[in-house]
Design a protein around this motif. Structure first.
Motif, PDB file in Angstrom:
ATOM      1  N   UNK A   1       7.369  15.500 -31.148  1.00 23.60           N
ATOM      2  CA  UNK A   1       6.635  15.404 -32.092  1.00 23.60           C
ATOM      3  C   UNK A   1       5.125  15.399 -31.506  1.00 23.60           C
ATOM      4  N   UNK A   2       5.149  14.539 -30.294  1.00 25.96           N
ATOM      5  CA  UNK A   2       3.754  14.545 -29.897  1.00 25.96           C
ATOM      6  C   UNK A   2       3.181  15.897 -29.462  1.00 25.96           C
ATOM      7  N   UNK A   3       4.076  16.536 -28.623  1.00 25.54           N
ATOM      8  CA  UNK A   3       3.785  17.946 -28.388  1.00 25.54           C
ATOM      9  C   UNK A   3       3.398  18.889 -29.345  1.00 25.54           C
ATOM     10  N   UNK A   4       3.920  18.597 -30.246  1.00 26.24           N
ATOM     11  CA  UNK A   4       3.779  19.939 -31.648  1.00 26.24           C
ATOM     12  C   UNK A   4       2.345  19.416 -32.010  1.00 26.24           C
ATOM     13  N   UNK A   5       2.130  17.802 -32.093  1.00 25.56           N
ATOM     14  CA  UNK A   5       0.626  17.539 -32.753  1.00 25.56           C
ATOM     15  C   UNK A   5      -0.515  18.183 -31.647  1.00 25.56           C
ATOM     16  N   UNK A   6      -0.290  17.935 -30.318  1.00 30.17           N
ATOM     17  CA  UNK A   6      -1.027  18.383 -29.447  1.00 30.17           C
ATOM     18  C   UNK A   6      -1.354  19.778 -29.441  1.00 30.17           C
ATOM     19  N   UNK A   7      -0.225  20.774 -29.510  1.00 28.17           N
ATOM     20  CA  UNK A   7      -0.412  22.413 -29.674  1.00 28.17           C
ATOM     21  C   UNK A   7      -1.211  22.497 -31.017  1.00 28.17           C
ATOM     22  N   UNK A   8      -0.871  21.969 -32.016  1.00 24.21           N
ATOM     23  CA  UNK A   8      -1.641  22.068 -33.146  1.00 24.21           C
ATOM     24  C   UNK A   8      -3.222  21.860 -33.239  1.00 24.21           C
ATOM     25  N   UNK A   9      -3.179  20.692 -32.616  1.00 29.90           N
ATOM     26  CA  UNK A   9      -4.815  20.300 -32.578  1.00 29.90           C
ATOM     27  C   UNK A   9      -5.607  21.199 -31.598  1.00 29.90           C
ATOM     28  N   UNK A  10      -4.955  21.774 -30.672  1.00 29.47           N
ATOM     29  CA  UNK A  10      -5.703  22.331 -29.735  1.00 29.47           C
ATOM     30  C   UNK A  10      -5.922  23.860 -30.253  1.00 29.47           C
ATOM     31  N   UNK A  11      -4.872  24.281 -31.153  1.00 30.08           N
ATOM     32  CA  UNK A  11      -4.977  25.587 -31.910  1.00 30.08           C
ATOM     33  C   UNK A  11      -6.369  25.378 -32.744  1.00 30.08           C
ATOM     34  N   UNK A  12      -6.391  24.370 -33.243  1.00 30.77           N
ATOM     35  CA  UNK A  12      -7.430  23.881 -34.470  1.00 30.77           C
ATOM     36  C   UNK A  12      -8.776  23.714 -33.771  1.00 30.77           C
ATOM     37  N   UNK A  13      -8.790  23.152 -32.964  1.00 32.04           N
ATOM     38  CA  UNK A  13     -10.164  22.573 -32.199  1.00 32.04           C
ATOM     39  C   UNK A  13     -10.562  22.901 -30.941  1.00 32.04           C
ATOM     40  N   UNK A  14      -9.740  23.602 -30.266  1.00 37.04           N
ATOM     41  CA  UNK A  14      -9.973  24.301 -28.906  1.00 37.04           C
ATOM     42  C   UNK A  14     -10.431  23.469 -27.816  1.00 37.04           C
ATOM     43  N   UNK A  15     -11.731  23.797 -27.353  1.00 34.24           N
ATOM     44  CA  UNK A  15     -12.208  23.028 -26.132  1.00 34.24           C
ATOM     45  C   UNK A  15     -12.597  21.540 -26.604  1.00 34.24           C
ATOM     46  N   UNK A  16     -12.741  21.135 -27.753  1.00 36.02           N
ATOM     47  CA  UNK A  16     -13.151  19.736 -28.295  1.00 36.02           C
ATOM     48  C   UNK A  16     -11.715  19.023 -27.910  1.00 36.02           C
ATOM     49  N   UNK A  17     -10.755  19.535 -28.320  1.00 39.57           N
ATOM     50  CA  UNK A  17      -9.459  18.968 -28.355  1.00 39.57           C
ATOM     51  C   UNK A  17      -9.027  18.820 -26.884  1.00 39.57           C
ATOM     52  N   UNK A  18      -9.313  19.837 -25.862  1.00 38.60           N
ATOM     53  CA  UNK A  18      -9.073  19.677 -24.687  1.00 38.60           C
ATOM     54  C   UNK A  18      -9.739  18.440 -23.992  1.00 38.60           C
ATOM     55  N   UNK A  19     -10.990  18.356 -24.207  1.00 41.92           N
ATOM     56  CA  UNK A  19     -11.800  17.144 -23.582  1.00 41.92           C
ATOM     57  C   UNK A  19     -11.365  16.081 -24.178  1.00 41.92           C
ATOM     58  N   UNK A  20     -11.085  15.878 -25.344  1.00 40.32           N
ATOM     59  CA  UNK A  20     -10.599  14.478 -25.919  1.00 40.32           C
ATOM     60  C   UNK A  20      -9.403  13.982 -25.348  1.00 40.32           C
ATOM     61  N   UNK A  21      -8.436  15.047 -25.218  1.00 40.63           N
ATOM     62  CA  UNK A  21      -7.070  14.728 -24.552  1.00 40.63           C
ATOM     63  C   UNK A  21      -7.392  14.445 -23.017  1.00 40.63           C
ATOM     64  N   UNK A  22      -8.238  14.959 -22.528  1.00 42.90           N
ATOM     65  CA  UNK A  22      -8.438  14.768 -20.952  1.00 42.90           C
ATOM     66  C   UNK A  22      -8.974  13.139 -20.896  1.00 42.90           C
ATOM     67  N   UNK A  23     -10.041  12.865 -21.682  1.00 41.29           N
ATOM     68  CA  UNK A  23     -10.445  11.545 -22.090  1.00 41.29           C
ATOM     69  C   UNK A  23      -8.992  10.558 -21.982  1.00 41.29           C
ATOM     70  N   UNK A  24      -8.671  10.968 -23.106  1.00 44.88           N
ATOM     71  CA  UNK A  24      -7.308   9.942 -23.363  1.00 44.88           C
ATOM     72  C   UNK A  24      -6.350   9.810 -22.369  1.00 44.88           C
ATOM     73  N   UNK A  25      -5.991  10.766 -21.669  1.00 40.59           N
ATOM     74  CA  UNK A  25      -4.870  10.772 -20.870  1.00 40.59           C
ATOM     75  C   UNK A  25      -5.276  10.782 -19.251  1.00 40.59           C
ATOM     76  N   UNK A  26      -6.302  11.489 -18.885  1.00 38.13           N
ATOM     77  CA  UNK A  26      -6.832  11.434 -17.601  1.00 38.13           C
ATOM     78  C   UNK A  26      -7.879  10.414 -17.224  1.00 38.13           C
ATOM     79  N   UNK A  27      -8.391   9.798 -18.344  1.00 36.90           N
ATOM     80  CA  UNK A  27      -9.716   8.743 -18.090  1.00 36.90           C
ATOM     81  C   UNK A  27     -10.650   9.230 -17.728  1.00 36.90           C
ATOM     82  N   UNK A  28     -11.238  10.608 -18.156  1.00 35.40           N
ATOM     83  CA  UNK A  28     -12.407  11.265 -17.327  1.00 35.40           C
ATOM     84  C   UNK A  28     -12.960  11.775 -18.657  1.00 35.40           C
ATOM     85  N   UNK A  29     -14.355  11.908 -18.860  1.00 37.55           N
ATOM     86  CA  UNK A  29     -14.942  12.535 -19.850  1.00 37.55           C
ATOM     87  C   UNK A  29     -15.733  13.889 -19.172  1.00 37.55           C
TER      88      UNK A  29
END
Length: 423
Positions: free
Chosen positions: A25-53
């Motif tokens: 379910x997490x993976x499906x949510x991530x994919x849907x978010x990236x499809x909807x919000x593009x680069x903004x979603x990628x940067x937000x997830x990078x901050x969340x999971x990789x601890x870097x902005x």
């Protein structure tokens, strides 16, 4: 490491991880978010999971130049030599398009076309994998793929490991992005403002990457859903116990779920290897990982004779198979199922991992029964060519029409017959 006498069917204890419901379910949510919000979603997830902005996702040329300053020049030369070996091996896999002409004027053939674009995922985390870059990128380059995109998660300092960047540069990658996880797979599959979508995604990753690849398959192609690493060593009493143990541990240190198996007709070798594994494992930097792997997924199978040994190996269908016997080449023809086969004392599995040339992206979880290593073929597609002559259609048209009517497809039959009626 337990010793087991072979009796009947033998299977490796494997982990076939389809993920938990929560992970899916997490993976499906991530994919849907990236499809909807593009680069903004990628940067937000990078901050969340990789601890870097990150301000920018793409690796700049200056970062690649700087990476060379952090990799010893000797290592750069080793990477270059490994890349040359891998390129030479894969160039031998190239197959040309072809045409044949029959006496009646019919032309049949096959057109081989490289994929337009490929995305290569390179894992991050606690280790860097320049070899993974070479093994995924070089076959695609040899196949003729014009656009190759690499994605890899950044460290907390916002950079990708220097060795990975150097390997990518030497392999000819022009697009590199600092993004990992399921979000990277979504970006490659569907595109964002910064990352244009690709036609195929290859490369290993964690469970979230594997689940994301499974989720996007069909919209894009993927290489495989890889499981934990496996090695089986087929050995007789001419093998050196310390070398066999070292090779088993070379896979056990990968992952607590990795599988390391010895199959032999020699109880003396089995007992010696059992002792060596315990001694060598205690001295490994990744001892805890290797110990758990050996305990949970390792085994030594003792068979009655070499025929039973070979049959056991074929049942296991391992990712990596080492043959360490007095007559290794004589056994080669009897091996039906293995991802890569290493023959002889001096062909330790890491030789293939890094340097020899064959691809180290291999089928796991017993899928060597029907799957092959990553190759040039994975980055090309084939189109059939059919050009029937008038004479060929007159010779065979009525047969084709009858076949169509056998399937109840009258329009198919009439499409052929409409041409037969004309002079």
């Amino acid at each position: 490491m337990k010793i087991v006498k072979v009796s009947g069917d033998v299977t490796i204890k494997r982990t076939v991880d389809g993920g938990t419901e929560a992970q899916r379910e997490t993976v499906k949510e991530i994919i849907a978010n990236v499809r909807s919000n593009g680069d903004d979603a990628l940067k937000a997830y990078t901050e969340k999971f990789d601890s870097v902005m990150l301000e920018a996702l793409q690796v700049e040329q200056e970062e690649i130049k700087e990476a060379y300053q952090h990799v010893d020049s000797k290592l750069v030369e080793i990477i270059k030599e490994a890349a040359a070996n891998i390129r030479s091996y894969h160039e031998k896999q190239l197959r040309p398009s072809w045409l044949t002409t029959e006496e009646n004027g019919t032309i049949l053939g096959q057109k081989v076309t490289p994929l337009d674009s490929v995305g290569v995922y390179v894992p991050g985390g606690t280790a860097a994998y320049p070899s993974s870059v070479l093994m995924n990128v070089i076959p695609a380059k040899v196949a003729g793929v014009k656009r190759i995109v690499m994605v890899s998660p950044p460290g907390e300092d916002g950079s990708i490991p220097a060795g990975v960047l150097v390997a990518a540069d030497l392999a000819g990658v022009k697009e590199i992005y600092k993004v990992g996880g399921a979000q990277a797979i979504a970006a490659l599959a569907y595109g964002t403002k910064t990352i244009a979508p690709v036609d195929k995604i290859t490369g290993p990753g964690n469970i979230y990457v594997a689940l994301a690849k499974r989720e996007v398959f069909g919209d894009v192609d993927i290489d495989m859903i890889a499981g934990p690493s496996e090695i089986a060593v087929l050995a007789d009493d001419t093998a050196k116990a310390d070398e066999v143990a070292a090779d088993l541990l070379s896979q056990a240190e990968h992952d607590v779920r990795a599988s390391s198996v010895l199959v032999t007709p020699s109880m003396a070798l089995a007992e010696a290897v059992q002792r060596e594994v315990e001694v060598q494992c205690a001295a490994l930097p990744r001892r805890e990982i290797a110990e758990q792997s050996i305990r949970d997924f390792g085994a030594i199978y003792v068979a009655a004779n070499m025929e039973e040994v070979v049959e056991t190996v074929n049942q296991l269908a391992p990712e990596h198979l080492e043959i360490m016997t007095a007559n290794g080449m004589e056994l080669l023809g009897k091996i039906r199922h293995a991802g890569a086969i290493f023959i002889g004392r001096y062909s330790s599995e890491p030789v293939g991992d890094y340097f020899a040339g064959p691809n180290h992206v291999l089928p796991t979880n017993g899928t060597a029964r029907f799957s092959s290593p990553l190759s040039v073929d994975d980055f090309q597609k084939k189109s059939s060519i059919i050009s029937y002559s008038e004479q060929a259609l007159r010779d065979n048209g009525s047969k084709i029409a009858e076949f169509a009517r056998l399937e109840g497809l009258e329009a198919h039959a009439r499409a052929v017959e409409s041409r037969l009626k004309k002079q």
